[in-house]
Design a protein around this motif. Sequence first.
Motif, PDB file in Angstrom:
ATOM      1  N   GLU A  91       0.809  -1.223   0.000  1.00 42.72           N
ATOM      2  CA  GLU A  91       0.000   0.000   0.000  1.00 42.72           C
ATOM      3  C   GLU A  91       0.838   1.267   0.000  1.00 42.72           C
ATOM      4  O   GLU A  91       0.551   2.203  -0.755  1.00 42.72           O
ATOM      5  N   GLN A 112       0.762   4.143  -3.050  1.00 42.43           N
ATOM      6  CA  GLN A 112       0.413   5.535  -2.764  1.00 42.43           C
ATOM      7  C   GLN A 112       1.555   6.473  -3.140  1.00 42.43           C
ATOM      8  O   GLN A 112       1.314   7.555  -3.693  1.00 42.43           O
ATOM      9  N   ILE A 171      -9.379   2.647  -5.562  1.00 38.76           N
ATOM     10  CA  ILE A 171      -9.641   2.516  -4.130  1.00 38.76           C
ATOM     11  C   ILE A 171     -10.804   1.538  -3.971  1.00 38.76           C
ATOM     12  O   ILE A 171     -11.936   1.835  -4.377  1.00 38.76           O
ATOM     13  N   GLN A 202     -13.824  -0.387  -2.469  1.00 35.96           N
ATOM     14  CA  GLN A 202     -14.890  -0.044  -1.528  1.00 35.96           C
ATOM     15  C   GLN A 202     -15.655  -1.306  -1.154  1.00 35.96           C
ATOM     16  O   GLN A 202     -15.763  -2.204  -1.986  1.00 35.96           O
ATOM     17  N   ASN A 252     -12.076   0.818   1.385  1.00 33.46           N
ATOM     18  CA  ASN A 252     -11.457   2.141   1.292  1.00 33.46           C
ATOM     19  C   ASN A 252      -9.925   2.106   1.347  1.00 33.46           C
ATOM     20  O   ASN A 252      -9.309   2.899   2.039  1.00 33.46           O
ATOM     21  N   PRO A 302      -6.276   1.492  -1.334  1.00 34.23           N
ATOM     22  CA  PRO A 302      -5.827   1.400  -2.729  1.00 34.23           C
ATOM     23  C   PRO A 302      -5.338  -0.008  -3.066  1.00 34.23           C
ATOM     24  O   PRO A 302      -4.593  -0.619  -2.300  1.00 34.23           O
TER      25      PRO A 302
END
Length: 144
Positions: free
Chosen positions: A92, A96, A113, A115, A118, A120
């Motif tokens: 992660e 990012q 992202i 869901q 929530n 990446p």
Amino acid sequence: MSSVSNEESFSIPSETVNNVEENKPNSDVVVQYVVLRRDLIDSWPLGSVVTQGCHASVAAIWSNKDDAHTIDYCSPDNIDSMHKVTLEVKGETQIQNLSQKLTTNGIAHKLWIEQPENFPTCLATKPYPKSVVSSFFKNLKLCK
């Protein structure tokens, strides 16, 4: 002892090869980069990880559907010869950081992202000439 090969051998008529060479564009190949997280590859079902990459790829293309490179990449003449490079990052934090680096340098992409979790899962660039974006991905490993 005999050896078994999974590779098929075939020949292409020389006139076909010559025609392909003559019709090669002189410009850069337009490519879309897709970057997946290795930690998810190792812990999620393969289909789930592939789906994440598909989501990011489609979202990056749709979000940039009016861009000249995207139009060219998806044109009827090129739709059957798309170029994608699928790479991986460790986790992660790395995805990012890559997204931030791309944003800072004006490289359009979609950081997917997932869901409702929530977090990446992957990213994909819009289609670009390879020479424009390859330097941002040169230190990443091919996803295997």
